[in-house]
Each structure stands twice: as C-alpha cells, then as structure tokens.
Design a protein around this motif. Structure first.
Motif, PDB file in Angstrom:
ATOM      1  N   VAL A 160       0.838  -1.211   0.000  1.00  0.00           N
ATOM      2  CA  VAL A 160       0.000   0.000   0.000  1.00  0.00           C
ATOM      3  C   VAL A 160       0.872   1.261   0.000  1.00  0.00           C
ATOM      4  CG1 VAL A 160      -2.033  -1.033   1.033  1.00  0.00           C
ATOM      5  CG2 VAL A 160      -0.216  -0.235   2.519  1.00  0.00           C
ATOM      6  N   PRO A 161       0.404   2.325  -0.674  1.00  0.00           N
ATOM      7  CA  PRO A 161       1.233   3.543  -0.798  1.00  0.00           C
ATOM      8  C   PRO A 161       1.593   4.172   0.542  1.00  0.00           C
ATOM      9  CG  PRO A 161      -0.959   3.860  -1.764  1.00  0.00           C
ATOM     10  CD  PRO A 161      -0.848   2.427  -1.444  1.00  0.00           C
ATOM     11  N   LEU A 162       0.659   4.093   1.507  1.00  0.00           N
ATOM     12  CA  LEU A 162       0.941   4.687   2.812  1.00  0.00           C
ATOM     13  C   LEU A 162       2.104   3.950   3.489  1.00  0.00           C
ATOM     14  CD1 LEU A 162      -0.625   7.058   3.956  1.00  0.00           C
ATOM     15  CD2 LEU A 162      -1.846   5.470   5.459  1.00  0.00           C
TER      16      LEU A 162
ATOM     17  N   SER B  35       4.018   3.212  -6.342  1.00  0.00           N
ATOM     18  CA  SER B  35       5.167   2.988  -7.227  1.00  0.00           C
ATOM     19  C   SER B  35       4.742   1.965  -8.283  1.00  0.00           C
ATOM     20  CB  SER B  35       6.358   2.466  -6.425  1.00  0.00           C
ATOM     21  OG  SER B  35       6.005   1.275  -5.764  1.00  0.00           O
ATOM     22  N   ILE B  36       5.375   2.029  -9.451  1.00  0.00           N
ATOM     23  CA  ILE B  36       4.935   1.192 -10.583  1.00  0.00           C
ATOM     24  C   ILE B  36       5.728  -0.120 -10.598  1.00  0.00           C
ATOM     25  CG2 ILE B  36       4.596   1.115 -13.092  1.00  0.00           C
ATOM     26  CD1 ILE B  36       3.028   3.402 -11.750  1.00  0.00           C
ATOM     27  N   LYS B 223      -4.443  -7.208  -8.787  1.00  0.00           N
ATOM     28  CA  LYS B 223      -5.399  -6.622  -7.830  1.00  0.00           C
ATOM     29  C   LYS B 223      -5.631  -5.118  -8.021  1.00  0.00           C
ATOM     30  CE  LYS B 223      -1.622  -6.770  -4.697  1.00  0.00           C
ATOM     31  NZ  LYS B 223      -0.733  -7.577  -4.036  1.00  0.00           N
ATOM     32  N   ILE B 224      -6.247  -4.502  -7.038  1.00  0.00           N
ATOM     33  CA  ILE B 224      -6.636  -3.088  -7.140  1.00  0.00           C
ATOM     34  C   ILE B 224      -5.390  -2.184  -7.213  1.00  0.00           C
ATOM     35  CG2 ILE B 224      -6.819  -2.622  -4.658  1.00  0.00           C
ATOM     36  CD1 ILE B 224      -9.584  -1.640  -6.964  1.00  0.00           C
ATOM     37  N   ARG B 225      -4.316  -2.632  -6.584  1.00  0.00           N
ATOM     38  CA  ARG B 225      -3.101  -1.840  -6.614  1.00  0.00           C
ATOM     39  C   ARG B 225      -2.552  -1.756  -8.034  1.00  0.00           C
ATOM     40  NH1 ARG B 225       2.071  -0.722  -3.636  1.00  0.00           N
ATOM     41  NH2 ARG B 225       3.341  -0.169  -5.418  1.00  0.00           N
ATOM     42  N   GLY B 226      -2.550  -2.867  -8.724  1.00  0.00           N
ATOM     43  CA  GLY B 226      -2.086  -2.894 -10.120  1.00  0.00           C
ATOM     44  C   GLY B 226      -2.906  -1.945 -10.972  1.00  0.00           C
ATOM     45  N   ALA B 245      -9.714   2.787  -8.874  1.00  0.00           N
ATOM     46  CA  ALA B 245      -8.638   2.048  -8.199  1.00  0.00           C
ATOM     47  C   ALA B 245      -7.795   2.984  -7.333  1.00  0.00           C
ATOM     48  CB  ALA B 245      -7.762   1.349  -9.229  1.00  0.00           C
ATOM     49  N   SER B 246      -7.411   4.124  -7.909  1.00  0.00           N
ATOM     50  CA  SER B 246      -6.580   5.070  -7.152  1.00  0.00           C
ATOM     51  C   SER B 246      -7.345   5.571  -5.936  1.00  0.00           C
ATOM     52  CB  SER B 246      -6.178   6.243  -8.040  1.00  0.00           C
ATOM     53  OG  SER B 246      -5.546   5.748  -9.196  1.00  0.00           O
ATOM     54  N   ALA B 247      -8.669   5.779  -6.133  1.00  0.00           N
ATOM     55  CA  ALA B 247      -9.487   6.268  -5.019  1.00  0.00           C
ATOM     56  C   ALA B 247      -9.524   5.248  -3.881  1.00  0.00           C
ATOM     57  CB  ALA B 247     -10.905   6.552  -5.510  1.00  0.00           C
TER      58      ALA B 247
END
Lengths: 225, 279, 436
Positions: A160-162, B35-36, B223-226, B245-247
């Motif tokens: 997760v980004p956090l 991050s990608i 998943k949602i992160r991708g 997804a970003s939200a």
C-alpha cells in the motif's frame, strides 16, 4: 458391462492418444479435427447445464415436499430462479439500458441491483476472513513462524502507498523500497517453493492422465477395477 | 485482564478492518501515489506499442463478485486502447459477468466517441470455458458468428484481418479464477504463440507469478493496486484522470496497516500472556 | 558428418558476422540503393499453412531512413502494400529474431526476415452501392501468393521480385520436438515403474491427511452428522477433478460401511453425473446398495460465490462432522474452510491450487499438498499398479532436479568463463518454451 466398461475405456484411449499427438501436428486438417472435438465439447457443456437445472429442481422439490429443516430456502431458490428467468426472457437477455429511452430492462434491475451487490458482498467477506485468520495464525512461536510473520508484514506494508511512504520516511537514503523487498520475497523466495510444488503437480497430472488414457485408473467409471 | 486472542474475537477484528476501509472513504482523504511494478509497466508498454488501428482482445473472465477489484483495470485498459485508436474486441468466459463487461466496454468507448462494430465490439459469452479459447484459436468468426448485440461478425469492420487469436496484436485476460489467465496461457498462448498479458485478483496473483517470470505472460496487473498503477501511468502518459482504483488505495492502506497493527498486538499479547516463552 | 555440422553451429560465433552488419550502419546512408539480393519467398515451416516467410540479405545501404515495403497479391490480383519495415531505432527484422529453437531454425544475422500472415484485398462495400473497400485477409493454405519487395530511401527506390509461393500445412511442428521427447520420456518412465510394481510391492510413505479419512468418517457416525465432500471448482476435463472423484469413490466406500450420511454439492453438472455413478458403484462394492440415495450428489450452481454461500449455509445449518475439500479451488476456499472450522468439523483438504494452500493449511486439520492429491487414490486403494505410478513420478522428478542443477551450474560457469549468450542459448533452447 461391455457398453459401460470397454467402450468408454476404448474411447478414452483413442481420443487421449490422438490428442496428445495432435498438439505436435500443426496441419490444418489436424486443427480441423481439434475444432470438431471442441465443438462437441461446447455442445455437451451446454446440454450438461440442463442436467444441473434438473438436479436443482429435483433436490429443492424434495426439500419442500418433505418439509426438511430450512425448506423455506428452497422456496426462495425457486422464486429467484423463475423470477430471473422470466426477467431475462422479457428483456431478451439484455441488462443494458435502452439506447434511446435510457430505460433499464427488468433483467438489468435483477442483475445490477441484486446479483452484483450480493456477489460483491460475498467476495468482500473474504477480506475479513483473511484478517481474522492472519490475526490468529501469525504468532512468533518459533524461528519458522517468525520468518513467516516478517514476510507477511513486509508484503502487507509494501502493498500500500501509505506503507511505502512510511518506509521511505523511516529508512535512510539508499535502502530499497519496501515494495521492491516485497517483490523479491514473492518472486525469489516464494516462487522457488511454488515452482517445486508445481513440478510435483505437473508430474502428478502427467501420471494421472496417463493412467486414465491407458485405462489403468478406472475409478471414474465407478467400482474401481 | 489480559486481552488474549480469545478476547479479541473475530467480530472485533472485522470491526477494526471495516473501520480501516470506511474512514478514508467517509472523510475523503486523498491517496498518495503508488510505485509502478514491472508487470504493470510491461502491460502498459505493450498496449502503448500497438500501432493505431491495431487490435486488442480483452477477455473479462470474472463475475460481479470481483467487480470492485477488477473493473477499474478493465476500464483503464479499454480507455488506453481507445485513446490510442486501437481496435478493441471484448468478450468474457464467465456468463454472469457478461452484462457487466459489456457495460464497461460500452461506457469506456463512448467516452472517446468510438463506434460499435467499427472501432470496437463486445462478442459476449459462449459455453465451453477453455474450449472457447481453443476454438477462437482456429476460427474467431465461427466461434462467435454474431456479437452480443447480434451483429454478424462476418464483414464487421472492426474484425478486418482478425481471423483467429494469433492475428491480435495483444490479448489480455482479466480474471478472478477459472477459466481465466492460466487457461489463456495453456490453451491460447502455448498453442498459437500470441502476446498475452493478464490482470487478476489478489487471491490468484501468486499462482500467476511463475508464468510471468518465464515470459509466458508478458505482463500482469495484479489486484486493485495494479489497477491504480495503470491509472497513474495513464494520467502521466495520456492525461486520463485516475479512476476508482486510485481512489480505493487509501482504504487499502488503512485496512492493511490496521491488520499489521493487529498482528503486532496479537504477538505482544501472546508473549505477555506467557505462551511465547513456552509456558 | 551431420553431427560435425551441428557442432560447428555451436562453435561459430554469431556475433562476428553480426558485427559486419552493424559496422555498416553508419556508412549505409552513402551507399547507393540497389535491388535487394538473395530474396526468397518460402512456406513457413511448422505451421498450419497460413503463413509465408520472405527472406533477403542484409544490404550495404541498410541504415536509418531506409524502408522496405512488402506488397502481396493473391493469385493474379493487383499488388497491395501489407507491411512497411523501417530500419530505425532497434528495429532490424533479422532472421535471428525468429523465436524458434536452433534445431527448427538457423538464425542468421546476415538475412532479413518478414513473416507474412495477411494481405490487403479489395471487396464490395456493403455501405456504399457499387463501391469497394480494402480489407485485411489471412493467408489461406494451398493458395498461390505473389510478393514484391521494394526498398525506399527518400525519393530513391529499387525492387526485387515478384516471387511466388504456396503456403502448406506441416505434419510435424519441429519447434515442439523437445516437448514430444519429454512427453515420451516421462510417460515411458511411469510405464516402466507400473510394470515393476506388478512384480513386487513398493514402499509408500505415510500421508497423515489420508490416514485421517477413516477417523473423520468414524466421527461422523458417532455424532450422527453428515460428511461433506467437495470436488473443487474445475470441470470434468481437469486431472485434479478426476483425482478428487477417485478419492470420493474411496471415501464413499468407507461411508457406506459406516452407514454415515454423505453430501456432495457440485458446481459442474458433468462432474455431478460422473460422481453419481462413482458413489453408486462404491455403495454396491461396499455391499450397501440399499443405503445409496440419488440425493447424495446434487448440483448447486456454477457460480463461484453463490456456490460458496450455499455450501456455507448448509454447513452452518447441518454442522457436518467432517468436510473434505479435494480438487482445485480459488477464493472460495477460505470462506468454506473457515466456516467449516467454525462449525467444529474435522477438515481434510487436498489441492494442487498452490495459491490456496496457505488458506487450507490455516483452516483445515490436514492438507494434501500438490501432488499428494494425485497420490491419494494409490494410497487409499493400495493397488500396486497405482503405487507404481508414484515411483515413476519420483524418478521423473529426480531427472528434473538433475536438469535444474546442471542448468544452474552451466549458467554459473558460463557467466564466470564469459561464454557468449548465444552459446549458452543452444543448451537453454532444450528447456525453453516457444509457444505455438
């Protein structure tokens, strides 16, 4: 007995051997053969769904007739099945709103406002189950379980980004990002074990398929040998 | 009283996780950038390399249960292709996901003013599971004589030059299980040798890593992160605003960090109760 | 003679000849254009007869700005452009870029290659009366195609051809030769061990998960509660489902003997039909045909989470004594296994779905991991022939382990000794997947 045993075994053997070698014959006639058998498979699958519906109707009818515990659920099943079928037929199988009027067909209502949220809920429950299982299982009882615990925390935080931001804030410059560490755990440590399992599984599949093709394993016909 | 594992029961764990998901949504806290990963970048680059007028086959192999996790990547891929003028042919191997997939493609196409049968088509669903993949490898039009809206596929402009799977510039299966990405690798790519990418739920992601590492899959959006990573790439590359997804990433952050906290708490209590010392 | 030639392939440093072409890159712009030489149009080998290969020499003028145009015509129809190959960036369209193993294709950095699978054809336009439009069509087997190759640089151009060829289907795909060898090798090994097992008994290690089958069924009898058996989320064509059905047969025999209730909820109708026969035969074999009921096997739904919800509901209501999860599973595994654990059932799982193993291991009492699922029928029945296949699998696994070790050693040696990637590539080709 001949029709129940020898004929299915012969069909299994011939079709099995032919299609093992078909994979190595690229000729269009060979591809055509595959197409024909694939068509048969698709037709059989289509008809098999009738078998399923038949079983569903029979089992629930018996529940209602005998008034077994929870027979009310069988009534709900019937109502849902018939109702969805009727809505589907009335809407011509379309769930999308009409392009001109914007009116949602009956099947669209059933699909969007019943099926989608119900299924979404079922899948979402999984997250909660995973959480409770993780809470219960990740205990530092031994060296092995500590390794498991550390790997789990790395992946959870790195996902997760956090977590990534917190890692960057805590760690000095030059330390790899936690997402990269997580990737390494998954792609190196985890994948090595996974491959070993997969190799075993693949060989198991080869042996099982061979047993079926050659008629050594006949359990699927019922009654062992 | 020491709060043991029994005291912090399943329902309390669930409540904490639920709160972690809900708080960022209720208070609209903005998410930070992800991050990608290499797998997502690979799918993006591949779609980016398809020339305008080229073709992308999108197979929506999931049902409404996985909609929250997989719909964003479906939309992101469709948007990317439409933005670049790539022809989109969509389909699904899960009957219950058909209407949902059709809506995703139709709505994404209308954002870019794309015309059905000319710029895109939704072929729909057909029984047979992986057998449909096998048949599409032989003859696309025979497998789907008409699309979802009953337009005949023979003579359909969007399918010009697309007779079988190997004619597509890129094929992406977005899957929640079986039939899904794995079947596309075994019965599609292995046999016909086309470029194949995938998108998947978190549950089946580890099972697809071996294919990714061997190159049998040339990219994977997990998943949602991708999906959030893909949305970020789309914003950077094409100025397409981020989507669902970003939200959802901040909810993910809160929930997963809450879980880490719970695991740590569980261990502290476990050790304080003396079980950790072997008593 | 032939083996020597093969060895020569291994030794000839491909990079040497490649250097010649690369050196010309800078000078190419000053060399005048001429018709491409060494142009060949051949049927693509190893395919279904729907492609041709166009080959020509790397030319002295190859450099940035040079474009090769490929025009194709079916029969006597006019030529139409099908591809425009620009020598720019990293694009070189060399014969060595063809992703085939060395035994199926001789890679050559001095030759260009373009694979033709489609062409432009004119056909009547339905939208415009009397009009026509260009459509892209696939090459068809046994049809004659003509090809013309033109090289362009600014205003200059030169061409070669036309050449003609007929694509034909092939009877063997040499690209998959190694797969065929491995298939025959591993099948042979397993058959040899089956033959051996017929002569003498082989040792089989304990699998605790399968030893627990009897215990679980006995518990069900004592408690008067049903036994649940699930065959997984794959259809009948999958080996994991077949393995699960075979185990179901063995479990059903024991259930019949103990006079316990068995419930098998299904997600695929065909699996249900086959399971019905297997359970019926098991009850007959156990001498309890009277205890068999058509209601043991029943269809629920083929939808993943609806199935999980239905099974969970039944578990909560009926509180089964034991649950068996055999076959392949996806996300529903934890939902069902956790619910089963909550109801207090003794649970045995067996799956080759490696991604679901962590969930089963956590929520079940015993878990058969990967290949143990396939070993289960041999273990439960103890038939020597079936046990022999397990020994065959072990021998095949030993060969694979040796190959992995040898490959790792070779790659390490290669890196240390500075072997060219091409040299190592010849060995690695034998273990590589080349798709279609």
């Amino acid at each position: 007995m001949f029709l129940q045993r020898q004929v299915p075994l012969a069909i299994c053997f011939v079709v099995g051997v032919v299609f093992v070698f078909q994979d190595f014959v690229p000729h269009h006639d060979s591809e055509q053969l595959l197409t024909v058998f694939t068509d048969w498979g698709i037709i059989i699958t289509g008809f098999a769904s009738l078998l399923g519906v038949g079983s569903l109707i029979q089992v629930h009818w018996l529940h209602i007739k005998r008034q077994n515990a929870g027979w009310g659920y069988s009534v709900v099943t019937y109502v849902a099945m018939v109702g969805t079928l009727a809505a589907g037929i009335a809407s011509g199988g379309k769930a999308a709103p009409d392009a001109q009027t914007g009116v949602m067909p009956a099947f669209g209502w059933v699909y969007n406002y019943t099926m989608v949220p119900l299924q979404g809920t079922m899948f979402a429950i999984l997250a909660f189950f995973v959480a409770s299982v993780a809470f219960r299982s990740f205990r530092a009882r031994s060296v092995d379980s500590v390794l498991l615990l550390v790997a789990a925390v790395i992946l959870l935080v790195g996902n997760v980004p956090l977590g990534e931001a917190a890692w960057r804030w805590v760690m000095p410059e030059g330390v790899p990002g936690i997402a990269d560490v997580g990737d390494w755990v998954m792609n190196t440590l985890n994948l090595a074990v996974r491959r070993a399992i997969l190799i075993g599984v693949a060989l198991g599949i080869v042996a099982t398929s061979l047993k079926f093709i050659l008629g050594i394993e006949r359990g699927y016909l019922g009654g062992g040998d | 009283m020491a709060m043991s594992r029994q005291v912090l029961a399943r329902r309390e764990v669930w409540a904490i996780i639920g709160a972690g998901v809900l708080i960022p949504i209720v208070f609209s806290i903005p998410a930070t950038e992800v991050s990608i990963s290499k797998g997502v970048q690979a799918v993006y680059d591949k779609v980016e390399s398809i020339p305008p007028g080229g073709s992308l086959l999108l197979s929506f192999d999931f049902d409404p249960a996985s909609k929250p996790e997989l719909e964003p990547m479906g939309r992101a891929l469709a948007r990317h292709a439409f933005k670049r003028g790539v022809r989109v042919v969509a389909m699904g191997l899960w009957i219950t996901g058909t209407s949902m997939a059709e809506a995703i493609v139709r709505e994404s196409a209308s954002e870019f003013g794309k015309v059905p049968t000319r710029d895109y088509t939704f072929l729909g669903w057909k029984p047979g599971g992986y057998l449909v993949i096998v048949e599409m490898g032989q003859d696309l039009r025979k497998t789907f004589p008409a699309d979802f809206n009953r337009n005949p596929t023979v003579g359909m402009p969007v399918l010009d030059g697309l007779d079988s799977l190997r004619d597509f510039d890129y094929v992406v299966s977005i899957a929640a299980g079986d039939p899904g990405v794995e079947k596309w690798v075994i019965f599609g790519r292995q046999k016909h040798g086309f470029a194949l990418g995938g998108g998947c739920t978190g549950v089946i992601q580890p099972g697809l890593y071996p294919y990714l590492q061997t190159g049998q899959l040339d990219g994977l959006i997990p998943k949602i992160r991708g999906a959030a990573e893909y949305e970020l790439l789309l914003r950077r590359g094409h100025g397409i605003p981020e989507g669902l997804a970003s939200a959802g990433m901040l909810s993910m952050s809160f929930a997963q960090l809450a879980l880490v906290g719970l695991i740590v708490l569980g261990n502290v209590l476990h050790w304080r109760s003396g079980k950790g010392t072997g008593r | 003679m032939v083996p020597r030639l093969r060895l020569a392939w291994l030794v000839v440093p491909v990079l040497g000849v490649c250097g010649q072409a690369l050196a010309q890159e800078g000078e190419g712009a000053t060399v005048p254009l001429s018709a491409p030489t060494g142009v060949e149009l051949i049927d693509r080998p190893n395919d279904d007869g729907k492609a041709l290969m166009l080959l020509w020499d790397v030319m002295p003028y190859d450099a940035e700005g040079v474009v090769y145009r490929v025009e194709v015509a079916a029969g006597e129809a006019p030529f139409r452009e099908t591809a425009s190959l620009a020598w720019q960036g990293g694009s070189r369209f060399l014969s060595s870029e063809q992703k085939w193993p060395f035994w199926a294709w001789r890679k050559d950095d001095r030759r260009h290659l373009h694979v033709l699978t489609s062409f432009q054809a004119e056909e009547p336009d339905a939208a415009q009366a009397g009009g026509s439009r260009l459509v892209e069509k696939s090459l068809e087997p046994l049809t004659r195609y003509r090809v013309r190759l033109t090289v362009l640089r600014g205003e200059d151009s030169a061409w070669a051809g036309p050449l003609d060829a007929v694509p034909v289907g092939n009877l063997f795909n040499r690209v998959k030769l190694h797969n065929l060898i491995y298939t025959l090798l591993f099948s042979g090994i397993i058959l040899v061990y089956i033959a051996r097992a017929r002569r003498r008994e082989l040792f089989l290690r304990r699998i605790p998960g399968l030893d627990a089958v009897e215990e679980a069924i006995g518990r069900g009898t004592e408690m008067g509660r049903p036994i649940y058996f699930l065959t997984g989320r794959y259809d009948i064509g999958e080996p994991s489902t077949m393995a699960a059905i075979t185990i179901l047969g063995e479990v059903a025999k024991k259930v019949a003997l103990y006079d316990t209730r068995l419930k098998v909820p299904h997600t695929y109708p065909m699996v249900m039909a086959v399971s019905q026969e297997v359970v019926k035969e098991a009850y007959i074999e156990a001498g309890r045909p009277d205890a068999f009921s058509e209601e043991i096997n029943f269809f629920v739904t083929d939808d993943q989470f609806s199935y999980a919800a239905a099974v969970e509901g039944m578990m909560v209501r009926e509180r089964p004594a034991a649950c068996f999860y055999m076959g392949y599973y996806f996300a529903e595994s934890l939902l069902m296994a956790e619910t089963g654990a909550e109801t207090g059932a003794i649970q045995v799982a067996g799956t080759d779905a490696d991604h679901q193993l962590p969930f089963f291991v956590t929520a079940c009492d015993y878990t058969l991991i990967g290949e143990e699922l396939y070993a289960a029928s041999a273990y439960l029945s103890r038939k020597p022939v079936l046990v022999g296949t397990l020994r065959g699998q072990d021998a095949a696994k030993a060969i694979l382990m040796a190959a992995i070790l040898a490959g790792t050693a070779l790659a390490t040696l290669g890196a240390a000794a500075g072997w060219s990637p091409a040299t190592l590539g010849y060995v690695l080709d034998a273990f590589r997947d080349f798709g279609g």
